[in-house]
Design a protein around this motif. Structure first.
Motif, PDB file in Angstrom:
ATOM      1  N   GLY A  44       4.714  14.265  -9.882  1.00 54.16           N
ATOM      2  CA  GLY A  44       6.008  14.933 -10.007  1.00 54.16           C
ATOM      3  C   GLY A  44       6.793  15.018  -8.706  1.00 54.16           C
ATOM      4  N   ARG A  45       6.243  14.457  -7.624  1.00 56.50           N
ATOM      5  CA  ARG A  45       6.953  14.503  -6.348  1.00 56.50           C
ATOM      6  C   ARG A  45       8.016  13.401  -6.274  1.00 56.50           C
ATOM      7  NH1 ARG A  45       3.703  17.963  -6.593  1.00 56.50           N
ATOM      8  NH2 ARG A  45       5.514  18.727  -7.700  1.00 56.50           N
ATOM      9  N   GLN A  46       8.774  13.416  -5.190  1.00 55.38           N
ATOM     10  CA  GLN A  46       9.846  12.427  -5.020  1.00 55.38           C
ATOM     11  C   GLN A  46       9.711  11.665  -3.710  1.00 55.38           C
ATOM     12  OE1 GLN A  46      12.544  15.728  -6.271  1.00 55.38           O
ATOM     13  NE2 GLN A  46      13.948  13.999  -6.598  1.00 55.38           N
ATOM     14  N   VAL A  47      10.423  10.540  -3.648  1.00 54.50           N
ATOM     15  CA  VAL A  47      10.227   9.605  -2.539  1.00 54.50           C
ATOM     16  C   VAL A  47      11.565   9.173  -1.930  1.00 54.50           C
ATOM     17  CG1 VAL A  47       9.313   7.310  -1.948  1.00 54.50           C
ATOM     18  CG2 VAL A  47       8.165   8.699  -3.696  1.00 54.50           C
ATOM     19  N   TYR A  48      11.589   9.125  -0.616  1.00 57.22           N
ATOM     20  CA  TYR A  48      12.717   8.478   0.072  1.00 57.22           C
ATOM     21  C   TYR A  48      12.272   7.112   0.575  1.00 57.22           C
ATOM     22  CZ  TYR A  48      15.033  13.061   1.035  1.00 57.22           C
ATOM     23  OH  TYR A  48      15.658  14.266   0.980  1.00 57.22           O
ATOM     24  N   VAL A  49      13.125   6.127   0.442  1.00 57.36           N
ATOM     25  CA  VAL A  49      12.875   4.850   1.118  1.00 57.36           C
ATOM     26  C   VAL A  49      14.090   4.595   2.012  1.00 57.36           C
ATOM     27  CG1 VAL A  49      12.531   2.367   0.843  1.00 57.36           C
ATOM     28  CG2 VAL A  49      11.550   3.957  -0.832  1.00 57.36           C
ATOM     29  N   ARG A  81       0.832  -1.208   0.000  1.00 58.54           N
ATOM     30  CA  ARG A  81       0.000   0.000   0.000  1.00 58.54           C
ATOM     31  C   ARG A  81       0.862   1.251   0.000  1.00 58.54           C
ATOM     32  NH1 ARG A  81      -3.943  -0.759   4.870  1.00 58.54           N
ATOM     33  NH2 ARG A  81      -4.173   1.482   4.567  1.00 58.54           N
ATOM     34  N   ALA A  82       1.954   1.167   0.728  1.00 57.53           N
ATOM     35  CA  ALA A  82       2.858   2.318   0.799  1.00 57.53           C
ATOM     36  C   ALA A  82       3.429   2.613  -0.584  1.00 57.53           C
ATOM     37  CB  ALA A  82       3.981   2.038   1.784  1.00 57.53           C
ATOM     38  N   TYR A  83       3.849   1.549  -1.293  1.00 55.74           N
ATOM     39  CA  TYR A  83       4.447   1.753  -2.608  1.00 55.74           C
ATOM     40  C   TYR A  83       3.427   2.297  -3.604  1.00 55.74           C
ATOM     41  CZ  TYR A  83       8.228  -1.032  -0.625  1.00 55.74           C
ATOM     42  OH  TYR A  83       9.236  -1.490   0.172  1.00 55.74           O
ATOM     43  N   THR A  92       8.236  14.276  -1.007  1.00 60.00           N
ATOM     44  CA  THR A  92       7.066  14.385  -0.140  1.00 60.00           C
ATOM     45  C   THR A  92       6.730  13.083   0.582  1.00 60.00           C
ATOM     46  OG1 THR A  92       5.695  13.915  -2.054  1.00 60.00           O
ATOM     47  CG2 THR A  92       5.945  16.236  -1.435  1.00 60.00           C
ATOM     48  N   ILE A  93       7.390  12.004   0.205  1.00 58.72           N
ATOM     49  CA  ILE A  93       7.100  10.760   0.931  1.00 58.72           C
ATOM     50  C   ILE A  93       8.375  10.160   1.497  1.00 58.72           C
ATOM     51  CG2 ILE A  93       6.173   8.422   0.823  1.00 58.72           C
ATOM     52  CD1 ILE A  93       4.232   9.170  -1.024  1.00 58.72           C
ATOM     53  N   MET A  94       8.282   9.804   2.749  1.00 59.76           N
ATOM     54  CA  MET A  94       9.378   9.116   3.406  1.00 59.76           C
ATOM     55  C   MET A  94       8.839   7.771   3.853  1.00 59.76           C
ATOM     56  SD  MET A  94      12.310   8.952   5.387  1.00 59.76           S
ATOM     57  CE  MET A  94      12.945  10.404   4.635  1.00 59.76           C
ATOM     58  N   ILE A  95       9.382   6.697   3.270  1.00 60.18           N
ATOM     59  CA  ILE A  95       8.962   5.357   3.697  1.00 60.18           C
ATOM     60  C   ILE A  95      10.108   4.781   4.518  1.00 60.18           C
ATOM     61  CG2 ILE A  95       8.342   3.031   2.926  1.00 60.18           C
ATOM     62  CD1 ILE A  95       7.252   4.292   0.353  1.00 60.18           C
TER      63      ILE A  95
END
Ligand code: ADP
Ligand code: MG
Length: 685
Positions: free
Chosen positions: A471-476, A459-461, A552-555
């Motif tokens: 257009g946002r970016q993600v940290y894992v 769900r997170a992915y 905008t997302i930190m997983i």
């Protein structure tokens, strides 16, 4: 006094072999022996009746021997002696293995006190090889009916040896220990005498005595530390001269040219810093501000002020990534107005480094940004007036001092995003003045935080993909592996490969870990900043400071492995721009504590609350790495457990300061002597 400093090798019972073992325990003289406190106590004073006993109990009982000694045959060749004993509630067997002489000691009808572990034997309850005492021979030195100390020890030194030697040393020093606290302080804080405390911390007769002794020693330890820190501060302020930076030409127009207006909190803190810089005595200030509160710009303005006044400034960061980022930010703002900025990190080429060092030395560089490389011996400044360390919780007192030595008492500013309660700040940063940025820049949206179990991870992915499409970016962030950076790097690489091949195959996935070279890291960070990389899979190397507002997302994977404060830091990598940001904590721990921790993260974005909760769970030693701070080890006090005592101590210190603002302690020579003795080497840095 002399007796306390007597070398331990001259004490009865200490031969060459024991001597080296005692040294391992850091016991060199009589005083060390006395201050080597028990780590725990065995309270043998609580006795039970036989009827109350359960197998597994470790306890004291009073019994009478009701049967003659039985010596059953043992196939294994053991010598066994058994007695039947009773109290008024039941019977118990007492068994001695390999103590043949016991037959001559214990006789029918002897009254005994015994202490040991209860077992269920073939004939009912049984105690094997207990400690015993025949009651008619009982004298007041009984160790059985008392609270027995348990010492931290090392192989080759047993508890009874330590107990014996402590008793000896304590009787030698009775009344020889000078109580360095004046009557007035003892009275006001209801403290027992030092003699009483030192005797009873080892051999208390009652739990109450132990408490009284411990309170005194905890109080002393915290008081001395707090006084020492404040004295360092006073000494710095009173005795040293620093450049007074009172030229302000161009400063306000620089501030006005910034793309945003400073928050009220930033303005207040900046004013405090400016005032310090204008004084002719060194600034020693800590700026605490939650993640994203805008500490960097405050630092940059201060550095610019140093420049205007014709001096150099240095900014030290804990990681190369962060140093580089600061370097870029500072260049952007200050190069156009004539400031020359240099970057000094461990990984730059030797020839470049030589040149840079030369430029710093002759003053061709005005502001140097760097990592630990900055405190190396080869770095000389022409005229260093301001030293700033970012994320100070990773720099100790000593490291700060080394950097300060590179100038002529430069002003020092330390910045940290680990906010801590005032009581703790007062002791952990007792040598610093404290400023707090307690406000975030306007327009920030609260980062929404959610916990998901490992099974719900997809769900997170999916959610991340939605943001990516906007257009946002993600940290894992990959699981923390404290023992090994290499294993951590490997895990990160695997996760990256997997994500790049599956969920995020349409996007560019980048990788960042501690095993990569600085050059590689820099390239990746640049690509992430420019959105050439859309998803950054990383270890905790991004924990501090990294600033990519479009992310905008930190997983966070295996969130249960991180401390709360660390999760908060990581979460602070998002929510840095105008977009709503999210933090998703993936955890596979079903314990109540783990769930509570996730809940705290979901509920609050306030770093103060989070660090307080974290402290509750982990205790400050672990939380801050007390030793990293350069503080001496605490032997008995625990900053969190003894928070109440610490508060009392701080009140006492305040009163002392009212009476004696320079804290010369002339009216308390013994206390002054103790402080000098204990902290001179520490202050000398
Ligand atoms: P931290 O305190 O965590 O080090 P930073 O100094 O990195 O935070 O600032 C976080 C972000 O907020 C940066 O992008 C910075 O440019 C921005 N910022 C700082 N001060 C303000 C302000 N007064 N108004 C708007 N944005 C600001
Ligand atoms: Mg920062």
């Amino acid at each position: 006094m002399e007796i306390l400093k007597k070398d331990i090798q001259y004490i009865k019972g200490v031969g060459p072999k024991r001597l080296s073992l005692l040294k391992k325990l850091k016991i060199y003289n009589v005083e060390d022996m006395i201050y080597h406190f028990p780590r725990d106590y065995d309270d043998r004073s609580i006795s039970k009746k036989i009827i109350e006993l359960k197998p597994g109990d470790k306890t004291t009982i009073y019994v009478v021997i009701t049967g003659k000694c039985q010596t059953p045959f043992s196939r294994k060749g053991l010598n066994i002696n058994k007695y039947l004993a009773k109290d008024d509630t039941g019977f118990i067997t007492i068994t001695f293995f390999n103590q043949p002489y016991i037959k001559n000691i214990l006789k029918l009808n002897d009254e005994l006190m015994i202490n040991g572990k209860v077992k269920m034997g073939l004939q009912g309850l049984e105690i094997i090889n207990p400690i015993y005492e025949i009651l008619k021979e009982k004298d007041c030195s009984s160790s059985l009916n008392s609270i027995v100390p348990i010492y931290p020890s090392t192989e080759g030194i047993n508890q009874s040896y330590l107990i014996g030697i402590k008793k000896n040393v304590l009787s030698m020093t009775q009344n020889a220990t000078l109580d360095y606290l004046p009557e007035s302080i003892l009275e006001k804080n209801k403290l027992c005498s030092l003699d009483f405390a030192l005797k009873n911390i080892h051999f208390p007769s009652t739990v109450k005595e132990l408490k009284i002794a411990k309170y005194r020693l905890v109080f002393d330890e915290l008081l001395l530390l707090q006084l020492a820190l404040i004295r360092i501060k006073k000494r710095v302020i009173n005795e040293k001269k620093s450049p007074s930076l009172n030229i302000n030409e161009g400063l306000s127009s620089f501030i006005n040219s910034l793309p945003f207006e400073l928050t009220k909190a930033q303005k207040i803190v900046l004013k405090e810093i400016m005032e310090d810089l204008e004084e002719g005595t060194p600034m020693n200030r800590l700026v605490q501000g939650d993640v994203g509160s805008g500490k960097t710009i405050v630092a940059i303005i201060a550095l610019y002020k140093a420049f205007i006044n014709g001096f150099q400034g240095a900014l030290m960061a804990p990681t190369e990534i962060l140093a580089e980022q600061h370097y870029v930010a500072i260049r952007q703002l200050l190069e156009p107005i004539g400031v020359r900025v240099g970057l000094l990190i461990g990984s730059i080429k030797k020839s470049n480094k030589q040149q840079l060092l030369q430029e710093i030395k002759v003053g061709k560089i005005d502001i140097v940004v760097g990592t630990h490389a900055l405190i190396q011996e080869t770095v000389c400044f022409r005229q260093l007036a301001l030293v700033i360390t970012d994320e100070q919780h990773r720099f100790g007192v000593r490291q700060r001092a080394i950097l300060a030595d590179k100038g002529d008492n430069p002003h020092i500013l330390v910045m940290t995003a680990t906010p801590i309660p005032r009581t703790l700040a007062l002791i952990l940063y007792g040598d610093l003045d404290i400023s707090i940025i307690d406000e975030l820049p306007p327009g920030r949206k609260k980062i929404k935080t959610y916990g998901l179990t490992t099974e719900e991870k997809e769900r997170a992915y999916h959610f991340a993909k939605k943001e990516l499409s906007l257009g946002r970016q993600v940290y894992v962030v990959c699981p923390l592996v404290e023992e090994s950076e290499a294993i951590e790097a490997k895990a990160a690489t695997e996760i990256k490969e997997e994500l790049a091949a599956t969920y995020f195959c349409e996007y560019k996935v980048g990788l960042l870990h501690g095993k990569m070279s600085a050059k590689e890291k820099e390239t990746v960070m640049k690509q992430f900043l420019s959105n050439e990389i859309n998803i950054l899979v990383s270890t905790t190397v991004i924990e501090v400071g990294v600033n990519v507002p479009n992310a905008t997302i930190m997983i966070i994977e295996n969130a249960e492995r991180f401390g709360l404060a660390q999760l908060h830091q990581l979460r602070g990598r998002v929510g840095r721009g105008r977009f709503q940001s999210y933090c998703i904590l993936i955890h596979n721990n079903k314990s109540k504590i783990a769930k509570e921790r996730i809940k705290i993260m979901e509920e609050t974005n306030d770093g103060f609350i989070i660090s307080e909760k974290d402290l509750e769970v982990r205790g400050p030693g672990e939380f801050f790495g007390i030793r990293q701070h350069g503080l001496p080890d605490l032997k008995i006090a625990n900053l969190f457990k003894h928070m109440k005592v610490l508060k009392r101590v701080q009140k006492q210190v305040e009163e002392l300061l009212d009476e004696d603002p320079a804290l010369c302690l002339e009216q308390y020579p013994a206390l002054k002597g103790k402080l000098d003795e204990k902290f001179n080497s520490f202050e000398g840095t």
